[in-house]
Design an enzyme around this catalytic site. Structure first.
Site, PDB file in Angstrom:
ATOM      1  N   SER A   1       0.831  -1.188   0.000  1.00 25.04           N
ATOM      2  CA  SER A   1       0.000   0.000   0.000  1.00 25.04           C
ATOM      3  C   SER A   1       0.868   1.241   0.000  1.00 25.04           C
ATOM      4  O   SER A   1       2.087   1.166   0.060  1.00 25.04           O
ATOM      5  CB  SER A   1      -0.866   0.004   1.265  1.00 25.04           C
ATOM      6  OG  SER A   1      -1.624  -1.181   1.363  1.00 25.04           O
TER       7      SER A   1
ATOM      8  N   SER B   1      -3.522  -2.954  -2.677  1.00 20.80           N
ATOM      9  CA  SER B   1      -2.766  -1.769  -2.275  1.00 20.80           C
ATOM     10  C   SER B   1      -3.694  -0.729  -1.669  1.00 20.80           C
ATOM     11  O   SER B   1      -4.488  -0.109  -2.356  1.00 20.80           O
ATOM     12  CB  SER B   1      -2.055  -1.192  -3.501  1.00 20.80           C
ATOM     13  OG  SER B   1      -1.206  -0.136  -3.141  1.00 20.80           O
TER      14      SER B   1
ATOM     15  N   ASP C   1      -4.322   2.525  -0.948  1.00 19.67           N
ATOM     16  CA  ASP C   1      -3.731   3.800  -1.362  1.00 19.67           C
ATOM     17  C   ASP C   1      -4.563   4.923  -0.768  1.00 19.67           C
ATOM     18  O   ASP C   1      -5.578   5.340  -1.315  1.00 19.67           O
ATOM     19  CB  ASP C   1      -3.680   3.869  -2.884  1.00 19.67           C
ATOM     20  CG  ASP C   1      -2.793   2.763  -3.454  1.00 19.67           C
ATOM     21  OD1 ASP C   1      -1.903   2.281  -2.724  1.00 19.67           O
ATOM     22  OD2 ASP C   1      -2.979   2.382  -4.618  1.00 19.67           O
TER      23      ASP C   1
END
Lengths: 363, 363, 363, 363
Positions: D241, D279, D281
């Site tokens: 991430s 991920s 984000d």
């Protein structure tokens, strides 16, 4: 002499039939456990007490949640509160942890407890597999509890899970131990509905951690009980929150569950709330249908059987009524509690309440 | 013999005092205009009628909205409906057009009407300056109206604006002409509140276009009127929507107005709704405070004076009660309408309703 | 001498293979149609021209969209723009209309055109069945077009639909006729990808209506072409928008499509954009898998086969690259256009651009 | 021999000038502190190590955050991650706690540490005043770290805060100790910009905790470095991430900060990411302008001076470039780390990288 639940006392909440226990655990597989922390009396000594708090866990099914997540979502009618894991729940439309409820500043401990519990059951988590992001929400019990003392610890999560079962104690138990609802003793309340949709029967079950509202607002079955009661209960300076957890076996995905979660706010309104500024009014909803493995073996397209939206109105109706009933149950079952600095929150006076309902053509 | 408004008949909606007209126009500068389209009877001939529809416009202030936008936002309790301009309203937290209400498939015409109206007043728009994205919302009046006939035209926007003023007609007027609420005649309803916050008085005014619900749900001041009324009104197959427009002079920005808009859904709940699947329950909210020029001359940092969130609860309370009152006003003022294919929607029987309220300890 | 598409000229956009037409129509069933409006020259006479505008329609499949909606969603990277139908798309996770693109103030006409088109094909719509809420988005072409003249009319929707097919013209056609991209002529561009996910091949196709950015920002395959080009093109005062429509046959629901839509913004970034304030950067995404009837006969639980999220990364990669290619295609195919008040927007100088790419180790 | 920062090595990230330290601490008042936990080598023994983790705190200003919150917000480009306090941040548009970053399952400890730290400084919190809901985010460092060992403890928050200052160490420090970025060693990176808006200069500073991406994706100044590097670094099975924290002294409210936060995702795209499925984000943004007391004495309407949206594009440009630079800094400063089970993540080979840039017309 035990206090009755609202429906036992004759209070009505719409026409949709209830489940056999009239509890969230009427949804097949759902279990609830409490760990109640109650210690000391009198003047606040930070770190010692008085302690009036606890942990409540909701287990959406009997399997491990991390490896078998349920479809889930949340809705913040008023986001003045905490909900760990919120972003991931929204991104994937799933809840993959035990749901923990506690007091605001106990969230970290409950989160850690759920992490530890999940790691124990999933030896690959955090090595080959995903790490654990728990789902924990809260209300503020600092009127009765030594909140600054951080008395909730991770092990209390294990105790609550160990105690989990079908029978849901209500009122001043678990996370509800120190909660206040419309200036009366609130806390845990639950209710359920059986909904027929085109020949199929679905269950909806709701549990609330009620800690919101001012006495003057309290409304039961449309009667402005709070204004009419000759109560001398003290008024908390700031207004707490309410967390509502909604379980169903209706085959709904996260988008649809979010529609359900929004309706819980309408049930909250029926009890008189206007979602005051400081009230974190948070709804969490999950479905036990269409559960898949987190890591399905060699399967990359999975099948969901989903109710069409056109058939959701009956579930909406049930959600509104059931939320109202769960809240009023938290009041009916909430016995008077004396706590921090001798702050005392009285239980709702049930006889007077019922007389008011009768005087207004109810019962 | 004119039908009374709910409060004139003695119905109560909380304790917050109302404004002088008990209408959205109690918010200084707000004006409302209707253009009512009513033509033909009997069997539907698409394009000819019967026509039971119209346009209602809300003007947030006396200036041009494009050049002087107000802070604004929306909230979709149930997004089963249309709201043009939604993305821009959310991105900038402003409403920069007359707000238009009409029937679902009339939205395009009303949007075009607002574009034309705005272009006339802003010679640089669409050349040197921004183009125009109007804010229009809708309910479906096809039970009474030849909706497929697309009878609403852009010029009806001009007529509604020309007719705009302080006095707000209610019931079957403007966009409300063909609307149905809890299986009774609904449409336009309005109400207002005066809210004191720390010595300052703020106004909240609400107008609804009510077109939602089933008779059995209808609740007035907590009494389940819909179930108890001995009415033989027909039941629409699908459930309409409700658009709620909230005006205030309280100094709130879009984030705060969104908090207000969410509370309107709680007022809707008090009238019995569960926001059924097909009901587009859309709230639009704006504040007339802190209005700035769209193109401020040589000023790049502008000053907003904003109420602290901690003081918003009184506005929330007012919003909940005021929404409920506006809805019930739409019913009290809604006279029986016969429309498309002789479909007939009766006005709420006021005497019987008041008797029911009395029998339940109201009035 | 026709201008090449970017890939024909050797420009690369990642390693994922393209579809046979490298167009959104590589997704089985998707069709695109343009109606181009081009009339007059020289000085602006409002209502007469010059006209440089049009309509582009995207048909997600060959059936009627109202009766067979596709799963769909939108994402507003920057909500400075219009998208009718947005609330309903979000509420139900579906797109149930032809998707129309046009200039900002032509939205009402295109909405009305889609309503009429849909009504023609659905005789019960707006009587027994739901009314129609179309999905229309826009960019502002007022630099080249007499936008105030409102030259787009509902019948242009019918023309665009009649012209719809597999071959997608790019550049200054349809809705793209008057659009400007990085101060060069932009408009319509398209591209596609074939993505293998665990042995299954899925298609992603993208079409853009490009009207955004400043020349200095333009980046192609990482080379800052805009800064390096010796171009003397004029600079528009305000920055336009970009609408991106993403089609896929991958079995995704609205939540997952929203994840895809967000990635289109990353592809936009690769061409140099920072989503300037006035740029309505709106993504619409739909899947042609799991299409059900709007009114399924006696079926209330429907089956969706959905890709697991864990397998979405390859689709994300494809979306990013494909968006960038579609945008650059709109530039490569955009021929110089002279329009309103002789404002002239040059086509991207392709030779110089390719030389710059070569000088930086590309091609 | 210390590794250079990207700009020191000649890499360029747009034309907007940087601040004096090229760090988030260029925003007046912002401080950053790390607590790095590094212990043991070789084979994983749960609870013992190897430990490669830590805590990083961002202090938006020198005062207590609880009593003097900053305007703030977040945006989840991909919500596959944790962010405690998210609901409250969104509801009130403020950040009222130290911002903590750590590894995923260390979030609970960091949350508890911030609670304790805040309680110490606010004796009325959790009694007369609100309880504390901290803001903590995370990435997963389990490839290098004994994540299951839960080595982060609340006291590490105090250590990180005690160490906080103007100089921001980058790479494998604090929360970044065990993070991996594009299969190279990542972790902490920072950068800043000075933006002139109509004669006023504003600062934007960004810090990232980078833990995302696959090597093949890595792009620096448009050059596909990851594909071209002759690196034999191992490939992590799942993709981590990136948390991006954006500080500015530009006078922006939460709505506007959310616009900024979205642009950070475009900067992320410039480094090659497509925001892969796993991920998380997450962008957090705050402004140090318009800070008010949590409990303002006898003032109920507060004044905000806010930049008009029309002037935000320069800030957007700066955010995109600055995010990319912060990420690349995390790579340039990330030295090779050997960790859990001898998993080894190499530092980005700087010389080869610079040669590739030169070969593509950079530097």
């Amino acid at each position: 002499m035990s206090r009755p639940r609202a429906r036992e006392a004759g209070v009505r909440f719409g026409d949709v039939p209830i489940g056999s226990k009239n509890a969230i655990t009427d949804v097949e597989g759902v279990k609830v456990g409490h760990c109640t922390l109650r210690k000391g009396d009198g003047k606040l000594i930070q770190g010692e007490g008085p302690v009036r708090t606890g942990v409540t866990v909701i287990l959406p099914h009997g399997d491990d949640l991390y490896s078998r997540p349920v479809k889930g979502t949340y809705f913040a009618l008023n986001g003045c509160g905490g909900l760990t894991g919120a972003l991931q729940v929204e991104e994937f439309g799933k809840i993959d942890s035990v749901i923990g409820l506690t007091n605001t500043m106990g969230m970290a401990s409950v989160a850690e407890g759920i992490v530890k519990y999940t790691l124990e059951r999933n030896p690959l988590a955090g090595i080959e597999h995903d790490t654990v992001i728990p789902v924990v929400s809260e209300c503020d019990d600092s009127y009765l509890n030594d909140a600054r003392g951080l008395h909730v610890r991770p092990e209390h999560v294990f105790e609550a899970i160990a105690a989990a079962g079908d029978n849901v104690s209500e009122g001043a138990v678990g996370a509800g131990t120190g909660m206040v609802c419309y200036d009366f003793k609130g806390g845990i309340g639950t209710s359920s509905r059986k909904v027929e949709v085109q020949g199929e029967e679905y269950s909806i079950g709701i549990i609330v951690l009620s800690n919101h509202g001012e006495r003057e607002e309290l409304t039961i079955d449309g009667v402005h009980v709070g204004k009419l009661l000759d109560a001398s209960n003290p008024h908390r300076k700031e207004n707490g929150s309410i967390v509502t957890v909604i379980a169903t076996d209706a085959p709904l995905d996260a988008r649809q569950l979010r529609r359900i979660a929004k309706r819980a706010g309408m049930g909250l309104a029926l009890t008189g709330s206007c979602a005051r500024n400081g009230s974190g009014d948070i709804m969490i909803a999950f479905s036990t249908a269409n559960v898949h493995d987190r890591y399905p073996e060699k399967r990359f397209v999975l099948t969901d059987n989903l109710l069409v939206d056109n058939e959701m109105s009956a579930l909406f109706r049930a959600t509104v009524d059931c939320t109202a009933e769960a809240i009023v149950n938290s009041l009916f079952k909430g016995e008077t509690v004396r706590g921090r600095d001798d702050n005392t929150v009285p239980g709702l006076p049930i006889d007077e309440t019922l007389q008011l309902l009768k005087a207004h053509g109810r019962l």
